[in-house]
Each structure stands twice: as structure tokens, then as C-alpha cells.
Enzyme design. Structure first.
Site, PDB file in Angstrom:
ATOM      1  N   ASP A 178       0.781  -1.201   0.067  1.00 31.04           N
ATOM      2  CA  ASP A 178      -0.011   0.035   0.108  1.00 31.04           C
ATOM      3  C   ASP A 178       1.092   1.189   0.092  1.00 31.04           C
ATOM      4  O   ASP A 178       1.568   1.655   1.089  1.00 31.04           O
ATOM      5  CB  ASP A 178      -0.844  -0.120   1.187  1.00 31.04           C
ATOM      6  CG  ASP A 178      -1.846   1.256   1.321  1.00 31.04           C
ATOM      7  OD1 ASP A 178      -1.643   2.213   0.646  1.00 31.04           O
ATOM      8  OD2 ASP A 178      -3.058   0.705   1.601  1.00 31.04           O
ATOM      9  N   HIS A 179       1.060   1.717  -1.305  1.00 31.10           N
ATOM     10  CA  HIS A 179       2.144   2.581  -1.329  1.00 31.10           C
ATOM     11  C   HIS A 179       2.043   4.065  -0.249  1.00 31.10           C
ATOM     12  O   HIS A 179       2.820   4.688  -0.175  1.00 31.10           O
ATOM     13  CB  HIS A 179       2.327   3.296  -2.744  1.00 31.10           C
ATOM     14  CG  HIS A 179       1.346   4.193  -3.346  1.00 31.10           C
ATOM     15  ND1 HIS A 179       0.224   3.746  -3.860  1.00 31.10           N
ATOM     16  CD2 HIS A 179       1.210   5.512  -3.198  1.00 31.10           C
ATOM     17  CE1 HIS A 179      -0.414   4.727  -4.093  1.00 31.10           C
ATOM     18  NE2 HIS A 179       0.016   5.812  -3.831  1.00 31.10           N
ATOM     19  N   HIS A 241      -6.045   2.684   1.395  1.00 29.76           N
ATOM     20  CA  HIS A 241      -5.026   3.793   1.962  1.00 29.76           C
ATOM     21  C   HIS A 241      -5.982   4.423   3.155  1.00 29.76           C
ATOM     22  O   HIS A 241      -5.297   4.660   4.255  1.00 29.76           O
ATOM     23  CB  HIS A 241      -4.925   4.792   0.592  1.00 29.76           C
ATOM     24  CG  HIS A 241      -4.535   4.303  -0.440  1.00 29.76           C
ATOM     25  ND1 HIS A 241      -3.518   3.431  -0.387  1.00 29.76           N
ATOM     26  CD2 HIS A 241      -4.633   4.617  -1.683  1.00 29.76           C
ATOM     27  CE1 HIS A 241      -3.267   3.089  -1.800  1.00 29.76           C
ATOM     28  NE2 HIS A 241      -3.987   3.674  -2.588  1.00 29.76           N
TER      29      HIS A 241
END
Ligand code: NAD
Length: 494
Positions: A178-179, A241
Site C-alpha cells: 500500500d504505497h 489507503h
């Protein structure tokens, strides 16, 4: 210079957008910093028939802006190998295994392998299966699997996908990216909280009235219409996110800053999220879809006119919601979240609003109520914090005025801070899973999201309901107004 890591990267989807835009530049940054040096190799695989030379040219093109010199870039690219490969074809894994063994020996990689699945999730299961069955897993080094989002489209599909992957890899070998968790200011949440007694001692329902999280995008769906129309903002942004950010904000202090301890605390938060029934979804969640508008003389068309989007689409491009975490620390504190496309401004921000003072001693002199203290965390594009306090206004009497204590990273600091993918790749090389999502987190998130999706599926929405360039439908503001609050971050609509 960092300590050199030894590993073979096998990138499935090596000709794709993610590999080109994010992975190759991030690997090059690690090379520049010395984390990757002599003992690394990359195999790019995809269906196209490319030669090694052509692949290396493409890699060099994608790192052009970062290169120190052509020789340096060429030395880096010389570690890249291309193998044409259809992931469904078992035979190809045999060739891949041979190439992997050859590179392992050539670069002395100590059998460390990192498999990066940079392609459609529908292939994750089959790739994981073949990696194991065709003996790509090693005896002595590490085997780590990095997978991109989306991880399923609801709880059932995520569970099924997880079962498929778990047949080949153990949970601690799986790195679900999950960047957002690689972003500097998201990682800073823990530093602000646990590094400051002032903050952490007030981090609860006694002092905080509400918390707001906004992840705002100014672009529309661009060329991703086909994918997005089957997903929508709830699945694309909130499930991963936003809920990850909420978990970091709300978790109990871990006993150590270790991946397993932090994950345990995040999981508890996600399990404590109040799962809504249909009526509660209607009350606490707002969905929107952008319509057309004219900005500075040019017309932006609405979502339903985007390429590969159903002209009657019921897909939401905006979500705002009020969440409750049913535990001792957060009982009664609403967490307001919102995200959307084609909004007034691109930016991510968290605002923590504190409760009002119990008695306003300045009331007689003030024209307005004393505003609450607000701690804002700027995630992007600006990185930093701001704390809003009330102080005495210069002059006679005792009138107050709010001031902002603000610290933002300079443009230079922001530019030099490592890119999210760079940090996450290095974490993975180090075997540090702190900034990756555990299956239990994924499962709890989907349970919460599925309830909203199912309630929405029962009722059609009158879309489009917000013009491009605004901050979403009016109901998003009403969600807070009802409780006596407002969004602290309110970019000007065009
Ligand atoms: P893409 O369509 O640009 O690339 C897909 C890659 O898969 C290509 O290299 C293609 O050749 C390869 N491929 C497709 N079918 C194949 C097959 N049968 N056998 C072998 N190779 C095959 O996709 P992308 O944008 O790079 O996204 C990859 C993954 O990353 C997806 O899961 C996506 O959701 C995720 N993701 C992408 C981004 C991004 O910025 N692009 C951001 C977040 C997540």
C-alpha cells in the site's frame, strides 16, 4: 552509502506502467545509494518478445531524469534480463527457473529472491502456484512475494485470493503493498504521536473532538476508466489507503516499533470499526460522481463520458464517510474521511480537532467563539504540520486570535525524501513488513467496506452529483455540519 543487499528481483509485468514509472526508477535510486551494487539482478517478464538489449534501453529511458551519467545508468541496466513469458504457461516457469539459477550464480545472490507481481490481480493466484510448483522458491536464501493492490474486490474474493497465494507462500513471505504506507508523512504519524508526550497524552476521546482525513485528487480517471468503473472510490481508496491511515492514527502505542507489534495494534483498530447496517450507511456515508464543468474556459466532461465507462454508470468517484472506532480510547469520536477524483485541488491532509476549552474566559471581548485547536498533518504535495492555537491579540483588552505554528519540509527536503516505492522495496529487501498490510488487516477492512457497498447496491444514486473542480457533493459538508463541525481543509473550488 547504504549496506549492500543481495537479491534477484523477478518482475511479472515488466513492460507495464507500474514497472516503468515506479519500479525501475526506485531500483535505480537504491543503486545510487549503494543498497544495490554488484550483487543484484532483475528479470523482467511479460508477454512481449523483447531482447535483453531492448529491455535495458527501456529501463535506461525510464531512469533518464535520475541518471548521473550514461555509463552509470548503463552499468545499472546491465543487471537487467528479459524473459518473454505468458504467466499461464507452465513451460515458461521452467525457463525462468533456469535463468534465475544462472543469475544467482553469476551475481552471487545467495538465493535471495523477490517476486514482484506488477500485473492484473487475476493472475496472482496462478503465478504464486507456478512459482512453487516449478521450483522457483529457494532452499537457502529468502523468498518474498510483493503484490500490488487491489487485493480482491470484496471479502470473499480477497479470501479466495489469499488462500491461493498462501498455498505457495507463508504470511510472513507476503508483502501486500500500500504505497501510502511508504509516504514520509504517513510514517511521521508514529513519530509525532509516540515521540511527544504533549501529543500522545491528549490523543483520546477526552481531548479530541474529531479527526478528518482527506485524500483529494484533481485528475479524473484518465485512461483507467475500464478498471475504475468496476471498482470505484470506496474500493480503490477507502478500503486500503484511508483505512490504513485511520489505523495508524487510532492504534494503541506498540510495545516496540517492530513490524509485528505495529501490525497487531492496527489490526485491533480495524476490528473495532463499527460495521454499519443499511440505514447507518445511508446516514454516515455519501457517494458522488463528477459531472462536467467549465474551468477557465475549457470544458471538462463528466465521468460517464470518460473512455471505457458505462454511460449510465453507478460507480462513485467520491466518498465521504463518518467512522466510529468502538473502543475505550475512541468511543464517541467521529473519524471523517473523504476522497475523490476531479476535486478542486490535489492533496492529502489529516486534521485533528481538539475539544473546546470548558469555559471561554474571553467571551465578553470576543466577536466570535474561541476556535478549537487543530493539528494538521500535510501529507502531500506539501509535507509538514501546523498547530492552530489561540493567543492574545496585540493591543488593549483581552481579545484573542488564532495563530498557526507551522513547519513544512522545504521543497529541497521533499524532493530528496525517498520515493514511497523506493522505501518499500528497501523494507522488503530488509525483511521489514511494518509498512505492508497483513491479511488480517485486509480481511477486517473488507468486512467494513462490504457493508457499505451492499447497502449502496440496493439503491440507485442520482449521478452525477458534483461538478468537476468542486470538493464533492454538498452532502459531504452536511455530514459534518450536522455534528457542528466543518472540513478544516477547504480548497477553493475553481
Ligand atoms: P499494465 O497493464 O501497464 O501492465 C501489465 C503487465 O502485465 C504488462 O507488462 C503486460 O505485458 C503483462 N501481462 C499481461 N498479461 C500477461 C500474461 N498473460 N502473461 C504475462 N504477462 C502479462 O498494468 P500496471 O498499471 O503496470 O499495473 C500492474 C498492477 O499494479 C495492477 O495490479 C495494478 O492494479 C497495480 N497498480 C498499478 C499502479 C500504477 O501506477 N500503474 C498503481 C497502483 C497499483
Amino acid at each position: 552509502m547504504g549496506e549492500e543487499k543481495k537479491a534477484l528481483f523477478i518482475i511479472f509485468g515488466g513492460t507495464g506502467d507500474l514497472a516503468n514509472r515506479k519500479l525501475y526508477p526506485s531500483l535505480y535510486r537504491l543503486y545510487k545509494k549503494g543498497y544495490l551494487k554488484d550483487h543484484f539482478a532483475v528479470i523482467g517478464t511479460a508477454r512481449r518478445e523483447w531482447s535483453n538489449d531492448y529491455y535495458r534501453e527501456i529501463v535506461m529511458k525510464n531512469i533518464e531524469e535520475l541518471t548521473e551519467s550514461t555509463e552509470h545508468a548503463a552499468a545499472f541496466a546491465s543487471h537487467f534480463y528479459y524473459q518473454s513469458h505468458n504467466v499461464k504457461d507452465t513451460e515458461h516457469y521452467v525457463n525462468l527457473e533456469k535463468l534465475a539459477c544462472m543469475l544467482d550464480e553469476k551475481y552471487q545472490l545467495e538465493q535471495n529472491r523477490l517476486f514482484y507481481l506488477a500485473m492484473s490481480p487475476k493472475f496472482f493466484g496462478i503465478i504464486a502456484k507456478n512459482i512453487k510448483e516449478q521450483n522457483l522458491l529457494t532452499e537457502n536464501g529468502f523468498d518474498r512475494l510483493i503484490i500490488e493492490k487491489p487485493f480482491g474486490h470484496d471479502y470473499d474474493s480477497a479470501y479466495e485470493l489469499n488462500e491461493e497465494i498462501r498455498a505457495s507462500f507463508t504470511e510472513d513471505q507476503i508483502y501486500r503493498i500500500d504505497h501510502y504506507l511508504g509516504k514520509e508523512m504517513i510514517q511521521n504519524i508514529s513519530a509525532i504521536r509516540f515521540g511527544n508526550q504533549l501529543i500522545e497524552s491528549m490523543w483520546n476521546n477526552r481531548y479530541i473532538s474529531n479527526i478528518q482525513v482527506t485524500l483529494s485528487e484533481s485528475l479524473g480517471v484518465e485512461e483507467r476508466g475500464g478498471y475504475y468503473d468496476t471498482s470505484g472510490a470506496l474500493r480503490d481508496m477507502v478500503q486500503n489507503h484511508i483505512l490504513q491511515v485511520v489505523a495508524l492514527l487510532a492504534m494503541e502505542p506498540p510495545t516496540r516499533l517492530k513490524d509485528s507489534e505495529i501490525r497487531d495494534e492496527k489490526i485491533k483498530v480495524l476490528r473495532a470499526l463499527r460495521v454499519y447496517n443499511d440505514e447507518e450507511v445511508r446516514k454516515n456515508f455519501v457517494r458522488g460522481q463528477y459531472g462536467k464543468s467549465t474551468i477557465e474556459g475549457s470544458t471538462l466532461h463528466g465521468y460517464r463520458k470518460e473512455a471505457n465507462v458505462d454511460p449510465e454508470s453507478q460507480t462513485e468517484t467520491f466518498v465521504a464517510g463518518k467512522l466510529f472506532i468502538d473502543n475505550y480510547r475512541w468511543a464517541g469520536v467521529p473519524f471523517y474521511v473523504r476522497t475523490g477524483k476531479r476535486l478542486a485541488e490535489k492533496g492529502s491532509q489529516i486534521d485533528i480537532e481538539f475539544k473546546n476549552v470548558p469555559l471561554n474566559l474571553f467571551q465578553e471581548e470576543a466577536e466570535e467563539d474561541l476556535p478549537p485547536n487543530v493539528l494538521s498533518i500535510f501529507i502531500s504535495p506539501v509535507e509538514g504540520f501546523s498547530l492552530k492555537l489561540n493567543t492574545k491579540k496585540i493591543g488593549p483588552g483581552m481579545r484573542t486570535e488564532p495563530i498557526h505554528l507551522t513547519h513544512t519540509h522545504s521543497a529541497e527536503m521533499t524532493a530528496n525524501s525517498p520515493e514511497a516505492y523506493e522505501k518499500l522495496l528497501l523494507d522488503c529487501l530488509n525483511g521489514d513488513a511494518t509498512n505492508f498490510t497483513h491479511w488480517d488487516e485486509v480481511a477486517a477492512s473488507w468486512i467494513f467496506i462490504d457493508a457499505i457497498r451492499q447497502a449502496w447496491n440496493k439503491v440507485e444514486c442520482a449521478f452525477p452529483n458534483y461538478p468537476s473542480g468542486s470538493m464533492g457533493p454538498i452532502e459531504s459538508d452536511d455530514l459534518l455540519k450536522r455534528d457542528g463541525f466543518h472540513w478544516h481543509w477547504e480548497p477553493e473550488a475553481e
